[in-house]
Design an enzyme around this catalytic site. Structure first.
Site, PDB file in Angstrom:
ATOM      1  N   ASN A 211       1.294  -0.940  -0.556  1.00 29.04           N
ATOM      2  CA  ASN A 211      -0.687  -0.006   0.025  1.00 29.04           C
ATOM      3  C   ASN A 211       1.190   1.439  -0.058  1.00 29.04           C
ATOM      4  O   ASN A 211       2.146   1.259  -0.110  1.00 29.04           O
ATOM      5  CB  ASN A 211      -0.865   0.317   1.316  1.00 29.04           C
ATOM      6  CG  ASN A 211       0.077   0.124   2.722  1.00 29.04           C
ATOM      7  OD1 ASN A 211       0.626   0.923   2.646  1.00 29.04           O
ATOM      8  ND2 ASN A 211      -0.514  -1.058   2.813  1.00 29.04           N
ATOM      9  N   PRO A 308      -3.925 -12.342  10.039  1.00 27.79           N
ATOM     10  CA  PRO A 308      -4.237 -12.162  10.998  1.00 27.79           C
ATOM     11  C   PRO A 308      -4.885 -10.124  10.967  1.00 27.79           C
ATOM     12  O   PRO A 308      -3.965  -9.248  10.384  1.00 27.79           O
ATOM     13  CB  PRO A 308      -3.568 -12.473  12.134  1.00 27.79           C
ATOM     14  CG  PRO A 308      -2.106 -12.024  11.153  1.00 27.79           C
ATOM     15  CD  PRO A 308      -2.223 -12.290   9.863  1.00 27.79           C
TER      16      PRO A 308
END
Ligand code: PMT
Length: 402
Positions: A211, A308
């Site tokens: 990102n 997670p």
């Protein structure tokens, strides 16, 4: 921490004195008042006039010609005036005098008389520095609570290469800021875990899913917490930024690695601030070799698995920690952020609408809202990420103390 600080700067005669002229200027720019005391030897390298001009106070050299009616007690006046006494460069000679308690000139007398905190920056020829006599003198000073800063290594003016260089001015300033923060900063007894930048998930040996996080927000928080005296572990994804001095830096790449690093330090920390942009998904299969060109008609499918949620895991294991999350949203900012506070068991969240100009990823500014479990919302105007960090730390301290 340097704002308003009164610093007595003791300058002895070494070639590194040229750096100290700049040091005085940098300390003054940060709001410190500096009074220079020079040895006779130091005046052979640089005129006291230069230090007088740069510090804004007459540089003192001798107890007998201080230009003051009470010049015979100049050393006492200077010793009482300072909040901090610094010796830079500290030659083997002044260090030996300081260790023995000798007081045969204005600088050594002032050093002996001063009851304030003291920091010495040894700078000399490597042989002189490594000589057991100097090392024992330094050990004596350390034992008495005086901070001794290791010299830098490198090429010395005498042609020798080794330890003995005065550190560079930005490093001296950073050291003094940290020294004062550890003594007086409001966060000095707290341990922080700050995460920053984005995690990356590999597709093959050369490609990844990532990102746009630069790390600017997280690094600003780590820097401000350090400047206020906290011990900071900075767990960072890949970033082009230089981590702030004195942070314990753990570099990670994937979400799993960030999770492991966070879990490792979590039991010992008091405050967690998760500014990192964590990759929520990762490719199910990572190719061993670089993937070759694909058939344009068939395209390529990359199956992604859920990563997670680090913050949720920390929230579920929360004991004493004050847990702050960030929420990067492009719609329904407040509702989504409030939901994250609840689901991740947070004490606070910093919500930023990353579709707004001047907010979010890779900008120097941000526009944020602080949300708390009691439903309170505080909206801040656009400000630098450093200022967001300062405001955030204010709120963390207020809320922790409730
Ligand atoms: O680094 P910069 O270029 O300065 O950009 C700053 C920023 C936009 C990255 C920062 O301001 C920010 O918003 N950080 C959080 C980004 C994010 O991952 O937001 P989120 O809404 O997806 O996640 C919510 C919170 O859960 C975050 O604290 C995140 O760190 C955490 N999280 C998310 C997913 C995941 N798998 N594990 C997590 O711990």
């Amino acid at each position: 921490m340097l704002e308003g600080k009164k610093i007595v700067l003791g300058v002895s005669g070494g070639i590194a004195i040229y750096k100290v002229v700049d040091l005085v200027s940098k300390l003054r720019k940060r709001g410190a008042e500096v009074r220079v005391v020079m040895t006779e030897h130091a005046t052979k390298f640089v005129s006291p006039l230069l230090f007088s001009e740069i510090s804004g106070y007459p540089a003192a050299v001798s107890s007998w010609e201080g230009g003051r009616p009470d010049s015979s007690v100049e050393h006492i006046a200077l010793a009482e005036w300072g909040d901090l006494m610094v010796l830079a460069p500290a030659t083997a000679n002044i260090l030996a005098k300081a260790a023995c308690g000798l007081a045969d000139d204005l600088l050594s007398t002032t050093f002996l008389a001063a009851a304030c905190a003291k920091v010495v920056f040894p700078a000399m020829n490597t042989g002189m520095y490594e000589n057991p006599a100097t090392q024992e003198n330094l050990a004596t000073l350390r034992r008495r609570g005086i901070a001794v800063v290791e010299p830098a290594s490198g090429q010395l003016a005498c042609g020798v290469s080794g330890p003995g260089r005065l550190p560079e001015v930005p490093d001296i300033v950073a050291y003094l800021e940290r020294f004062l923060a550890k003594r007086e900063g409001r966060l000095r007894n707290l341990r922080f875990l700050v995460t920053a930048a984005g995690t990356r998930e590999p597709i093959d040996p050369v490609r990844y899913v990532g990102n746009r996080s630069s790390g600017k927000m997280g690094y600003a928080i780590a820097r401000e917490a350090l400047l206020q005296g906290a011990d900071v572990t900075l767990v960072t994804g890949p970033s082009a930024l230089t981590p702030p001095p004195y942070a314990k830096v753990i570099r990670v790449e994937t979400t799993q690695e960030m999770l492991a690093a966070c879990l490792d330090v979590y039991p010992e920390v008091d405050v967690v601030i998760k500014a990192a942009a964590v990759a929520d998904f990762k490719p199910r299969d990572v190719a061993d070799q670089k993937i070759k060109k694909i058939n344009p008609e068939e395209g390529m499918t990359v199956v992604m698995d859920q990563n997670p949620d680090i913050l949720k895991i920390l929230g579920a294991r929360k004991e004493k920690q004050f847990l702050v999350g960030f929420a990067a949203e492009t719609q329904n900012l407040l509702a989504n952020a409030a939901e994250k506070v609840r689901k991740k068991n947070l004490d606070m969240i910093v919500a930023n609408d990353v579709s707004q100009a001047g907010a979010g990823f890779n900008t120097d500014t941000n526009i944020v809202k602080f949300l708390y479990p009691d439903g309170t919302v505080e909206s801040l105007d656009m400000m630098t990420k450093d200022d967001v960090a300062l405001r955030l730390l204010d709120r963390v301290m207020e809320r922790r103390e409730r």
